[in-house]
Scaffold this motif. Sequence first.
Motif, PDB file in Angstrom:
ATOM      1  N   LEU A 155       0.837  -1.194   0.000  1.00 47.21           N
ATOM      2  CA  LEU A 155       0.000   0.000   0.000  1.00 47.21           C
ATOM      3  C   LEU A 155       0.874   1.246   0.000  1.00 47.21           C
ATOM      4  O   LEU A 155       1.952   1.279   0.595  1.00 47.21           O
ATOM      5  N   SER A 156       0.405   2.279  -0.683  1.00 47.02           N
ATOM      6  CA  SER A 156       1.010   3.613  -0.560  1.00 47.02           C
ATOM      7  C   SER A 156      -0.059   4.575  -0.059  1.00 47.02           C
ATOM      8  O   SER A 156      -1.203   4.553  -0.522  1.00 47.02           O
ATOM      9  N   LEU A 157       0.298   5.392   0.906  1.00 47.17           N
ATOM     10  CA  LEU A 157      -0.626   6.359   1.497  1.00 47.17           C
ATOM     11  C   LEU A 157       0.228   7.477   2.082  1.00 47.17           C
ATOM     12  O   LEU A 157       0.895   7.287   3.099  1.00 47.17           O
ATOM     13  N   TYR A 158       0.218   8.653   1.436  1.00 44.62           N
ATOM     14  CA  TYR A 158       1.152   9.678   1.895  1.00 44.62           C
ATOM     15  C   TYR A 158       0.696  11.077   1.496  1.00 44.62           C
ATOM     16  O   TYR A 158      -0.150  11.275   0.616  1.00 44.62           O
ATOM     17  N   TYR A 159       1.282  12.018   2.207  1.00 46.82           N
ATOM     18  CA  TYR A 159       1.085  13.447   1.975  1.00 46.82           C
ATOM     19  C   TYR A 159       2.437  14.051   1.638  1.00 46.82           C
ATOM     20  O   TYR A 159       3.444  13.754   2.294  1.00 46.82           O
ATOM     21  N   ASP A 160       2.483  14.881   0.604  1.00 50.02           N
ATOM     22  CA  ASP A 160       3.736  15.572   0.287  1.00 50.02           C
ATOM     23  C   ASP A 160       3.463  17.047   0.047  1.00 50.02           C
ATOM     24  O   ASP A 160       2.412  17.437  -0.458  1.00 50.02           O
TER      25      ASP A 160
ATOM     26  N   PHE B 207       5.437  12.316   3.799  1.00 45.41           N
ATOM     27  CA  PHE B 207       5.056  11.742   5.075  1.00 45.41           C
ATOM     28  C   PHE B 207       4.055  10.617   4.849  1.00 45.41           C
ATOM     29  O   PHE B 207       3.013  10.821   4.226  1.00 45.41           O
ATOM     30  N   GLY B 208       4.386   9.428   5.348  1.00 46.82           N
ATOM     31  CA  GLY B 208       3.505   8.271   5.189  1.00 46.82           C
ATOM     32  C   GLY B 208       4.236   7.126   4.527  1.00 46.82           C
ATOM     33  O   GLY B 208       5.438   6.907   4.743  1.00 46.82           O
ATOM     34  N   ILE B 209       3.521   6.376   3.719  1.00 46.98           N
ATOM     35  CA  ILE B 209       4.099   5.271   2.945  1.00 46.98           C
ATOM     36  C   ILE B 209       4.218   5.765   1.511  1.00 46.98           C
ATOM     37  O   ILE B 209       3.223   5.837   0.779  1.00 46.98           O
TER      38      ILE B 209
END
Length: 432
Positions: free
Chosen positions: A162-167, A177-179
């Motif tokens: 999974l990818s889940l992030y804020y940039d 920040f996140g995956i």
Amino acid sequence: MYKLLFIFSCVLTTINLVSAKQIKEYVFIESSDTDSNDITLNNTKIANNAESLTPPPTFLKDSINQQLETKESNTTHTQSITQQKDSNNLPSDLHFIYGFDFTFFADNLEDSFPYWDTRTLLQASIFPEIGLHFYGQNLRVGGYYIMNMGEKIPQFPQNVGLSLYYDTHYKNFSGYFGIFPRKHWIGVYPNLYYRKDFLLQNPMTNGFGLQYQNKGLKAEFIFDWYGGNLQKRIDEFLAQGFLQQNLWHDNIFLGASFLLYHTKNDELLNPLNTIKDIWLLDRLYYNAFVGFDLQKRFMPYMDSMNLSLGVLGSVERKRRHSSGLDPFSNSLGLDFMLKAQYKGFGVENSLYYGQGQMKYFSEYGESLYWGLPFYQARFYDRMEMYWEYKNAYSATRFSFIFHFTDTKIANTQMLTIVLDTHELLKKLAKRQ
């Protein structure tokens, strides 16, 4: 006399009321949530109404203009946001983003024993991703799936993630920040740290990344919490950094990098023992270098031409329940690199000479060591001859690689194809 003064005061009061009404109407229109066409029409209407009125005295006009200028400066930000709205009444800097990256990887390794087992990898992977872009920031969710050629049944969960992030991006700074995918890294790390097949099969970072870039400086810090189990008190994480400064119109560059592992996993560190004595393994890798880019000033007809010389080292230590801390093992050597490319054809050579690295590779193998195992030798020369094609949204590279050690000559044939559809869609959007 008193009557004249009374009449004059009434006239001034009327003018003030009308002027105040104009200001109030202007302020209401400027602060209302309408599109830019409505603002233009209403302002034109106000101007026409103003022309039909008797102009106020000069001192009142100055007062009114001053109030209007103050209000206009306070509503500049509101206007800029309002004027950015498109036909759907959404700001132009607020839109959905999506992509569907594809990677094909083929790797055939021969004659590598005893440093490394021979193997053949043939894989395809996809990386779908959607998200929302807003004012220099992105919020994204997606994942990846890797399929080994010849496998009829997918392997879960090894080949899925999974990818889940804020940039966020502001001037020269970026933060993730996140995956998030490792493709967002900007640092260039030695093959002792990571080998190419590992990065392709483990494409995500779990933590955060901070970056800074300007014309001559590039810096990065990554924290990756890649493994852990709170119930068993297991935690595995790494911290890494990269820094490079270009000098003399980018013809000289110097820099450094490091990679620090904290592996607290007694099950992994005691694979053959029922008594779990080793409870933590510390490892630090470091690299410092200075180099010359000869292409820009001396060989403009080349795609690239640079060389560098540096030091490459590592420190490793086990921690035991029975005897405490083991002594540090220090390994250090010189690292020379040369890269030359002309019209897509190139040679990339890295030569290491010094003390053998990866002290516990025979014990833990690729589960802990993610770089090229040939660094166990005191002498290791990696020569890659390749053809490469790149554009804004794709990259293809086919390589013949020879691994020369003091006792062995191994070889690899490698093909990598990467397609970034997000960059492709951005390029197509610019043409419209």
